[in-house]
Design an enzyme around this catalytic site. Structure first.
Site, PDB file in Angstrom:
ATOM      1  N   ARG A 117       0.202   2.950  14.622  1.00  0.00           N
ATOM      2  CA  ARG A 117       0.730   3.060  13.367  1.00  0.00           C
ATOM      3  C   ARG A 117       1.289   4.621  13.065  1.00  0.00           C
ATOM      4  O   ARG A 117       1.008   4.964  12.090  1.00  0.00           O
ATOM      5  CB  ARG A 117      -0.791   3.005  12.461  1.00  0.00           C
ATOM      6  CG  ARG A 117      -1.207   1.602  12.159  1.00  0.00           C
ATOM      7  CD  ARG A 117      -0.034   0.446  11.902  1.00  0.00           C
ATOM      8  NE  ARG A 117      -0.753  -0.602  11.560  1.00  0.00           N
ATOM      9  CZ  ARG A 117      -0.985  -1.716  12.317  1.00  0.00           C
ATOM     10  NH1 ARG A 117      -0.632  -1.696  13.899  1.00  0.00           N
ATOM     11  NH2 ARG A 117      -1.523  -2.882  12.096  1.00  0.00           N
ATOM     12  N   SER A 170      -3.233  -3.507   5.286  1.00  0.00           N
ATOM     13  CA  SER A 170      -4.289  -2.303   5.431  1.00  0.00           C
ATOM     14  C   SER A 170      -3.964  -1.145   4.776  1.00  0.00           C
ATOM     15  O   SER A 170      -2.972  -0.640   4.940  1.00  0.00           O
ATOM     16  CB  SER A 170      -4.255  -2.445   7.105  1.00  0.00           C
ATOM     17  OG  SER A 170      -4.657  -3.514   7.563  1.00  0.00           O
ATOM     18  N   GLU A 198      -2.967   4.444   5.773  1.00  0.00           N
ATOM     19  CA  GLU A 198      -1.981   3.918   6.655  1.00  0.00           C
ATOM     20  C   GLU A 198      -0.811   3.804   5.853  1.00  0.00           C
ATOM     21  O   GLU A 198       0.592   4.284   6.167  1.00  0.00           O
ATOM     22  CB  GLU A 198      -2.242   2.439   7.067  1.00  0.00           C
ATOM     23  CG  GLU A 198      -1.156   1.753   7.708  1.00  0.00           C
ATOM     24  CD  GLU A 198      -1.151   0.300   7.933  1.00  0.00           C
ATOM     25  OE1 GLU A 198      -2.010  -0.149   8.972  1.00  0.00           O
ATOM     26  OE2 GLU A 198      -0.211  -0.254   7.454  1.00  0.00           O
TER      27      GLU A 198
HETATM   28  P1  FAD Z   1       8.620   0.428   2.720  1.00  0.00           P
HETATM   29  O1  FAD Z   1       7.160   0.304   2.323  1.00  0.00           O
HETATM   30  O2  FAD Z   1       9.879   0.148   2.080  1.00  0.00           O
HETATM   31  O3  FAD Z   1       8.525   2.035   3.461  1.00  0.00           O
HETATM   32  C1  FAD Z   1       7.479   2.344   4.574  1.00  0.00           C
HETATM   33  C2  FAD Z   1       7.755   3.973   4.928  1.00  0.00           C
HETATM   34  O4  FAD Z   1       9.059   3.782   5.394  1.00  0.00           O
HETATM   35  C3  FAD Z   1       8.113   4.943   3.660  1.00  0.00           C
HETATM   36  O5  FAD Z   1       7.672   5.690   4.116  1.00  0.00           O
HETATM   37  C4  FAD Z   1       9.702   4.802   3.274  1.00  0.00           C
HETATM   38  O6  FAD Z   1      10.136   6.058   2.994  1.00  0.00           O
HETATM   39  C5  FAD Z   1      10.018   4.591   4.931  1.00  0.00           C
HETATM   40  N1  FAD Z   1      11.193   3.799   5.301  1.00  0.00           N
HETATM   41  C6  FAD Z   1      11.570   2.432   4.899  1.00  0.00           C
HETATM   42  N2  FAD Z   1      12.890   2.181   5.224  1.00  0.00           N
HETATM   43  C7  FAD Z   1      13.147   3.153   5.934  1.00  0.00           C
HETATM   44  C8  FAD Z   1      14.409   3.582   6.688  1.00  0.00           C
HETATM   45  N3  FAD Z   1      15.239   2.663   6.811  1.00  0.00           N
HETATM   46  N4  FAD Z   1      14.738   4.591   7.243  1.00  0.00           N
HETATM   47  C9  FAD Z   1      13.850   5.613   7.152  1.00  0.00           C
HETATM   48  N5  FAD Z   1      12.668   5.579   6.409  1.00  0.00           N
HETATM   49  C10 FAD Z   1      12.302   4.178   5.961  1.00  0.00           C
HETATM   50  N6  FAD Z   1       1.987  -3.672   9.024  1.00  0.00           N
HETATM   51  C11 FAD Z   1       1.535  -3.704  10.241  1.00  0.00           C
HETATM   52  O7  FAD Z   1       1.939  -2.780  10.996  1.00  0.00           O
HETATM   53  N7  FAD Z   1       1.120  -4.962  10.798  1.00  0.00           N
HETATM   54  C12 FAD Z   1       0.482  -5.853   9.658  1.00  0.00           C
HETATM   55  O8  FAD Z   1      -0.046  -6.928  10.312  1.00  0.00           O
HETATM   56  C13 FAD Z   1       1.028  -5.733   8.437  1.00  0.00           C
HETATM   57  N8  FAD Z   1       0.585  -6.890   7.617  1.00  0.00           N
HETATM   58  C14 FAD Z   1       0.987  -6.373   6.248  1.00  0.00           C
HETATM   59  C15 FAD Z   1       0.426  -7.592   5.461  1.00  0.00           C
HETATM   60  C16 FAD Z   1       0.825  -7.358   4.005  1.00  0.00           C
HETATM   61  C17 FAD Z   1       0.337  -8.515   3.158  1.00  0.00           C
HETATM   62  C18 FAD Z   1       1.331  -6.455   3.573  1.00  0.00           C
HETATM   63  C19 FAD Z   1       1.862  -6.279   2.307  1.00  0.00           C
HETATM   64  C20 FAD Z   1       1.733  -5.179   4.448  1.00  0.00           C
HETATM   65  C21 FAD Z   1       1.371  -5.566   5.830  1.00  0.00           C
HETATM   66  N9  FAD Z   1       1.730  -4.311   6.588  1.00  0.00           N
HETATM   67  C22 FAD Z   1       1.585  -4.448   8.112  1.00  0.00           C
HETATM   68  C23 FAD Z   1       2.509  -3.060   6.196  1.00  0.00           C
HETATM   69  C24 FAD Z   1       4.131  -3.347   6.163  1.00  0.00           C
HETATM   70  O9  FAD Z   1       4.393  -4.571   6.149  1.00  0.00           O
HETATM   71  C25 FAD Z   1       4.566  -2.482   7.206  1.00  0.00           C
HETATM   72  O10 FAD Z   1       4.194  -1.138   7.203  1.00  0.00           O
HETATM   73  C26 FAD Z   1       6.324  -2.496   7.024  1.00  0.00           C
HETATM   74  O11 FAD Z   1       6.870  -1.945   8.180  1.00  0.00           O
HETATM   75  C27 FAD Z   1       6.936  -1.929   5.855  1.00  0.00           C
HETATM   76  O12 FAD Z   1       8.182  -2.261   5.510  1.00  0.00           O
HETATM   77  P2  FAD Z   1       9.112  -1.732   4.288  1.00  0.00           P
HETATM   78  O13 FAD Z   1      10.273  -2.280   4.311  1.00  0.00           O
HETATM   79  O14 FAD Z   1       8.162  -2.602   2.989  1.00  0.00           O
HETATM   80  O15 FAD Z   1       8.783  -0.305   4.144  1.00  0.00           O
HETATM   81  N1  EPU Z   2     -13.869  -6.901   9.250  1.00  0.00           N
HETATM   82  C1  EPU Z   2     -15.176  -7.067   8.293  1.00  0.00           C
HETATM   83  N2  EPU Z   2     -14.889  -7.179   7.023  1.00  0.00           N
HETATM   84  C2  EPU Z   2     -13.892  -7.274   6.717  1.00  0.00           C
HETATM   85  C3  EPU Z   2     -12.538  -7.324   7.237  1.00  0.00           C
HETATM   86  C4  EPU Z   2     -12.765  -7.080   8.661  1.00  0.00           C
HETATM   87  O1  EPU Z   2     -16.216  -7.020   8.877  1.00  0.00           O
HETATM   88  O2  EPU Z   2     -13.790  -7.376   5.317  1.00  0.00           O
HETATM   89  C5  EPU Z   2     -14.102  -6.916  10.676  1.00  0.00           C
HETATM   90  C6  EPU Z   2     -14.468  -7.817  11.493  1.00  0.00           C
HETATM   91  O3  EPU Z   2     -15.452  -7.657  12.415  1.00  0.00           O
HETATM   92  C7  EPU Z   2     -13.048  -8.367  12.142  1.00  0.00           C
HETATM   93  C8  EPU Z   2     -12.505  -7.005  12.379  1.00  0.00           C
HETATM   94  O4  EPU Z   2     -12.867  -6.287  11.416  1.00  0.00           O
HETATM   95  O5  EPU Z   2     -13.472  -8.919  13.276  1.00  0.00           O
HETATM   96  C9  EPU Z   2     -11.058  -6.902  12.409  1.00  0.00           C
HETATM   97  O6  EPU Z   2     -10.612  -7.428  11.297  1.00  0.00           O
HETATM   98  P1  EPU Z   2      -9.037  -8.170  11.353  1.00  0.00           P
HETATM   99  O7  EPU Z   2      -8.782  -9.104  12.501  1.00  0.00           O
HETATM  100  O8  EPU Z   2      -8.930  -8.526  10.041  1.00  0.00           O
HETATM  101  O9  EPU Z   2      -7.964  -7.125  11.678  1.00  0.00           O
HETATM  102  P2  EPU Z   2      -8.040  -5.662  10.758  1.00  0.00           P
HETATM  103  O10 EPU Z   2      -8.503  -4.524  11.833  1.00  0.00           O
HETATM  104  O11 EPU Z   2      -8.849  -5.593   9.661  1.00  0.00           O
HETATM  105  C10 EPU Z   2      -5.580  -5.226  12.187  1.00  0.00           C
HETATM  106  C11 EPU Z   2      -4.267  -4.316  11.532  1.00  0.00           C
HETATM  107  C12 EPU Z   2      -3.424  -5.272  10.653  1.00  0.00           C
HETATM  108  C13 EPU Z   2      -3.267  -6.637  11.622  1.00  0.00           C
HETATM  109  C14 EPU Z   2      -4.571  -7.220  12.009  1.00  0.00           C
HETATM  110  C15 EPU Z   2      -4.469  -8.160  13.247  1.00  0.00           C
HETATM  111  C16 EPU Z   2      -4.767  -2.006  11.102  1.00  0.00           C
HETATM  112  C17 EPU Z   2      -4.925  -0.945  10.005  1.00  0.00           C
HETATM  113  N3  EPU Z   2      -4.673  -2.976  10.657  1.00  0.00           N
HETATM  114  O12 EPU Z   2      -6.339  -5.331  10.869  1.00  0.00           O
HETATM  115  O13 EPU Z   2      -2.371  -5.057  10.229  1.00  0.00           O
HETATM  116  O14 EPU Z   2      -2.524  -7.625  10.876  1.00  0.00           O
HETATM  117  O15 EPU Z   2      -5.124  -6.272  12.632  1.00  0.00           O
HETATM  118  O16 EPU Z   2      -3.706  -7.728  14.323  1.00  0.00           O
HETATM  119  O17 EPU Z   2      -4.653  -1.711  12.218  1.00  0.00           O
HETATM  120  C18 EPU Z   2      -1.654  -3.742   8.258  1.00  0.00           C
HETATM  121  O18 EPU Z   2      -1.286  -2.570   9.310  1.00  0.00           O
HETATM  122  O19 EPU Z   2      -1.249  -3.505   7.118  1.00  0.00           O
HETATM  123  C19 EPU Z   2      -2.282  -4.810   8.831  1.00  0.00           C
HETATM  124  C20 EPU Z   2      -2.647  -5.703   7.968  1.00  0.00           C
END
Ligand code: FAD
Ligand code: EPU
Length: 341
Positions: free
Chosen positions: A165, A241, A337
Site C-alpha cells: 500500500r 480498508s 491507508e
Molecule cells: P482517489 O481516491 O481519487 O485518490 C487516491 C489518492 O491518489 C489521492 O491521494 C489522490 O490525490 C491520488 N490520485 C488519484 N488519481 C491520481 C492521478 N491520476 N495522479 C496522481 N495522483 C492521483 N484498495 C486496494 O488496494 N485493495 C482493495 O481490495 C480495495 N478495496 C476497496 C473496496 C472498497 C469498497 C473501496 C471503497 C475502496 C477499496 N480500495 C482498495 C481503495 C481504492 O479502491 C484504491 O485505493 C483505488 O486505487 C483508489 O482509486 P481512486 O481513483 O478512487 O483514487
Molecule cells: N478479520 C476479523 N474481523 C473483521 C475483519 C477481519 O477478525 O471484522 C480478520 C479475519 O481473521 C480475516 C482477516 O482479518 O481472516 C483478514 O480479513 P480479510 O480477508 O477481509 O482481509 P483484510 O486484511 O481485512 C485486506 C486488504 C483489502 C483486500 C483484502 C483481500 C488491507 C489493508 N486490506 O483486507 O484491501 O481487499 O485483504 O485481499 O490490506 C483496501 O485496501 O481498501 C482493501 C479492501
C-alpha cells in the site's frame, strides 16, 4: 475543453459521501488539457487536489484551491511479444473496466484485482492489492506530469518504489505529479493465484475444478467474495480498508500470541509478521459501533463507514479512537491507508 467551475460540492466525487466543497473544480479528459490547465496563470499558485474516483480519500475540510478530476480515457494494446501483452490505459479509466477488458481478451495477471473501485491512475499510488496479487506484479511503467513544471516523465517499476500500500507518490513525491497513463505487462499463459482467502472454496461452490479453471473463473470468484464482504459505496459511504494491516516483529507477535492465542498472523519475512487490523479492531470491541452517522462496519471491522451525513472530522475522530484503543490493548500502531485531506 476546460470548464472550471467554482463552489462545487465534492459529495458525488468521494465514495465516503462526505459533503465538502471545492473552491474550484475541473474535469480533465486529455493530457493537452492538463498541460493547458497547469499553465493558467490565475491557477498556478492555487493548491491542487488530484482526484480519480475518490475511493481512497477522507475529505475533512472544504478545499480552498483547485480540485482536478483526472478523466483521461483509452485502453490500447501497445506491444505484443511471445509471452506478454503490453496494455496502456488512461489514468481516468475505471479500474474494473480495465480488468474486464483483460479478462475478456484472455490477458492474465490482473484477474485477482477485480472489482477494486477507482481509476487506473490512482492504482500505482498505493500499489493496490487484493487476493494475493499486487499491482506491482503487472506494472511496467507510467507517465506523469509534474504539477509545477509541466515536465512529462516516465516512471519505471524501480522508480515507483512500491511497497505494501505504498509508492514513491505517497512519500517523497507526494503531491508533485499527476499520473496520466499506466502500462501493464500481462501474461499470455496464466499463472493462477488461488491460494489466498476464500478463493478455492468459492471456486468449488461455483463448480470450478482444476480442469476448467480460468482467469474468468478467478475474476468471478473474487467478485463474489468482495460483494459478500465489503459494503458497496453506493449503499453506504466507505473507502474500503481504512487502516493498513500492521507489520510487527516475530518476538512481539510471539509475546502477544501467549495472551491472545487466536490472534492471526502471516509471516512476510524471517522476522516480520503481518496481523489483520480487522481482527485487532474487532477484539477491541469496535465492530458495528456507531456514533451519529460515523461507524465501524458490522461485517468488516477494518472498514469505517458514513451512514449518511457524517463529516470527515467525525470519521477521523472515530479513526483516532480506534487507533488509540488498539494501541492500548495490543501495543500495535495501526496507520491509515486512506489519504486524509
Ligand atoms: P482517489 O481516491 O481519487 O485518490 C487516491 C489518492 O491518489 C489521492 O491521494 C489522490 O490525490 C491520488 N490520485 C488519484 N488519481 C491520481 C492521478 N491520476 N495522479 C496522481 N495522483 C492521483 N484498495 C486496494 O488496494 N485493495 C482493495 O481490495 C480495495 N478495496 C476497496 C473496496 C472498497 C469498497 C473501496 C471503497 C475502496 C477499496 N480500495 C482498495 C481503495 C481504492 O479502491 C484504491 O485505493 C483505488 O486505487 C483508489 O482509486 P481512486 O481513483 O478512487 O483514487
Ligand atoms: N478479520 C476479523 N474481523 C473483521 C475483519 C477481519 O477478525 O471484522 C480478520 C479475519 O481473521 C480475516 C482477516 O482479518 O481472516 C483478514 O480479513 P480479510 O480477508 O477481509 O482481509 P483484510 O486484511 O481485512 C485486506 C486488504 C483489502 C483486500 C483484502 C483481500 C488491507 C489493508 N486490506 O483486507 O484491501 O481487499 O485483504 O485481499 O490490506 C483496501 O485496501 O481498501 C482493501 C479492501
Amino acid at each position: 475543453m476546460l470548464n472550471i467551475q467554482s463552489h462545487v460540492s465534492l459529495k458525488p466525487y468521494n465514495t465516503f459521501g462526505i459533503d465538502t466543497n471545492a473552491r474550484y473544480w475541473v474535469d480533465v479528459s486529455s493530457e493537452d488539457d492538463l498541460q493547458t490547465l497547469l499553465q493558467l496563470t490565475e491557477f498556478i499558485d492555487e493548491p491542487k487536489l488530484i482526484l480519480g474516483g475518490g475511493s481512497n480519500v477522507l475529505l475533512c475540510h472544504d478545499f480552498d484551491g483547485l480540485v482536478v478530476k483526472v478523466n483521461i480515457q483509452g485502453i490500447d494494446i501497445i506491444r505484443n511479444e511471445d509471452n506478454h501483452i503490453y496494455v496502456t490505459a488512461g489514468a481516468g479509466v475505471n479500474w474494473h473496466e480495465l480488468v474486464m477488458f483483460c479478462v475478456q481478451k484472455g490477458y492474465a495477471g490482473v484477474e485477482n484485482l477485480s472489482l477494486i473501485p477507482g481509476t487506473v491512475g490512482a492504482a500505482p499510488m498505493q500499489n493496490i492489492g487484493a487476493y494475493g496479487v499486487e499491482l506491482e506484479q503487472l506494472f511496467e511503467s507510467l507517465t506523469a506530469i509534474h504539477i509545477s513544471t509541466g515536465e512529462k516523465r516516465t516512471f519505471t517499476h524501480s522508480d515507483c518504489a512500491f511497497g505494501y500500500r505504498e509508492s514513491v507518490f505517497k512519500r517523497e513525491l507526494k503531491g508533485q505529479y499527476i499520473i496520466t497513463t499506466v502500462t501493464f505487462q500481462l501474461d499470455k499463459q496464466p499463472t493462477f493465484h488461488t491460494r489466498y482467502g476464500a478463493i478455492q472454496e468459492t471456486l468449488a461452490e461455483m463448480g470450478v475444478s482444476d480442469e476448467n479453471l480460468s482467469i474468468k473463473a478467478i475474476s468471478d470468484a473474487v467478485i463474489r467474495i468482495r460483494r459478500s464482504k465489503l459494503p458497496d459505496p453506493a449503499q453506504i459511504g466507505n473507502a474500503g480498508s481504512f487502516f493498513k494491516n500492521p507489520e510487527i516483529s516475530q518476538p512481539q507477535f510471539d509475546t502477544l500470541k501467549v495472551q491472545y492465542p487466536a490472534m492471526p498472523g502471516y509471516p512476510i519475512s524471517n522476522d516480520v509478521v503481518k496481523v489483520p487490523a480487522g481482527w485487532l479492531i474487532e477484539q477491541a470491541g469496535w465492530k458495528g459501533y456507531r456514533a451519529g452517522d460515523a461507524g465501524v462496519h458490522a461485517k468488516q471491522a477494518l472498514v469505517l463507514v458514513n451512514y449518511g451525513n457524517a463529516t470527515g472530522n467525525e470519521i477521523l475522530l472515530l479513526a483516532k479512537k480506534v487507533q488509540e484503543s488498539v494501541f492500548a490493548m495490543f501495543g500495535i500502531t495501526i496507520s491509515p491507508e486512506v489519504n486524509i485531506v
